[in-house]
Scaffold this motif. Structure first.
Motif, mmCIF file in Angstrom:
data_model
loop_
_atom_site.group_PDB
_atom_site.id
_atom_site.type_symbol
_atom_site.label_atom_id
_atom_site.label_comp_id
_atom_site.label_asym_id
_atom_site.label_seq_id
_atom_site.Cartn_x
_atom_site.Cartn_y
_atom_site.Cartn_z
ATOM 1 N N GLY A 135 0.793 -1.214 0.000
ATOM 2 C CA GLY A 135 0.000 0.000 0.000
ATOM 3 C C GLY A 135 0.828 1.269 0.000
ATOM 4 N N ASP A 136 0.499 2.150 0.930
ATOM 5 C CA ASP A 136 1.196 3.435 1.028
ATOM 6 C C ASP A 136 2.390 3.390 1.982
ATOM 7 O OD1 ASP A 136 -0.593 4.693 -0.704
ATOM 8 O OD2 ASP A 136 -1.998 5.138 0.932
ATOM 9 N N SER A 137 2.711 2.215 2.489
ATOM 10 C CA SER A 137 3.809 2.102 3.454
ATOM 11 C C SER A 137 5.148 2.332 2.775
ATOM 12 C CB SER A 137 3.790 0.734 4.136
ATOM 13 O OG SER A 137 4.069 -0.293 3.202
ATOM 14 N N ALA A 138 6.130 2.721 3.585
ATOM 15 C CA ALA A 138 7.451 3.029 3.035
ATOM 16 C C ALA A 138 8.495 2.998 4.142
ATOM 17 C CB ALA A 138 7.440 4.406 2.382
ATOM 18 N N PHE A 139 9.746 2.888 3.710
ATOM 19 C CA PHE A 139 10.878 3.081 4.609
ATOM 20 C C PHE A 139 11.449 4.472 4.388
ATOM 21 C CE2 PHE A 139 12.010 -1.656 5.042
ATOM 22 C CZ PHE A 139 11.395 -1.723 6.281
#
Length: 213
Positions: free
Chosen positions: A134-138
């Motif tokens: 989804g919209d998750s990120a590091f």
């Protein structure tokens, strides 16, 4: 006549300015297709960590808004890496969940000494994109202080750029480059490299290597 020896594992860098007189028939010296006069604009690498055999004094040094255990260990992957095992699943609703790494050998009493100005710290980060949905990120944060306790780097890279697929692996690699506040010359007495999760439930390993300044 002086000669220069280059590490095969390191990118080409020239730290010494060399002047050449234009003479008839003179061929401009080239290294890796870069004229030496242009290449001298690059700064020298003054500190580089070799993870080919171990990770030295690097360890998990803390966290913020992180609910699980994190572990740093040596791994032979990618020629030798620091393997960071994380579990952000309990913090998947958080826009900032941070795990910190430090080289504990760097202290005000045993600093890294920069005799020439340095502008950057850079390294490679490897991760499994299938675990970031989804919209998750590091994001990556680097924080450091000199031997007197003054901040010299406090940088957040929240747009890490293009990730490159690693052949034969489900991982991807991103090259991270974080600037010092100003050109830094002196003694670095503390250094932290943080992996920050944004809305991520990532469970697994992240790898870091080729750290240099």
């Amino acid at each position: 006549m002086k000669t220069f020896a280059w590490k095969k594992s390191a990118p080409f860098i020239l730290s010494v300015a060399v002047a050449f007189t234009a003479l008839p028939g003179f061929v401009t010296p080239m290294v890796m297709d870069v004229p030496i006069g242009i290449a001298t604009a690059y700064a020298a690498v003054q500190k580089e960590w070799d993870f080919s055999q171990d990770i030295g004094a690097w360890t998990c040094s803390g966290n913020y808004n992180y609910s699980s255990k994190a572990e740093a260990a040596y791994d032979p992957a990618f020629g030798g890496s620091l393997k960071l095992t994380v579990d952000f699943s309990k913090d998947k609703e958080e826009t900032w969940s941070e795990v910190k790494l430090s080289d504990t050998s760097i202290t005000p009493e045993t600093p890294v000494v920069f005799s020439e100005p340095t502008k950057w710290i850079e390294f490679d980060l490897y991760y499994d994109p299938a675990k970031l949905g989804g919209d998750s990120a590091f994001k990556v944060k680097v924080f450091g202080k000199d031997d007197k306790g003054e901040e010299v780097i406090n940088d957040l890279q929240d747009k890490l750029g293009t990730a490159h697929a690693i052949e034969g692996s489900n991982l991807k690699r991103i090259h991270v480059k974080c600037p010092f506040m100003d050109e830094f010359t002196g003694k670095l007495g503390h250094l932290e490299v943080s992996v920050v999760s944004y809305l991520s439930s990532y469970q697994g390993d992240v790898y870091i290597n080729n750290i240099k300044m």
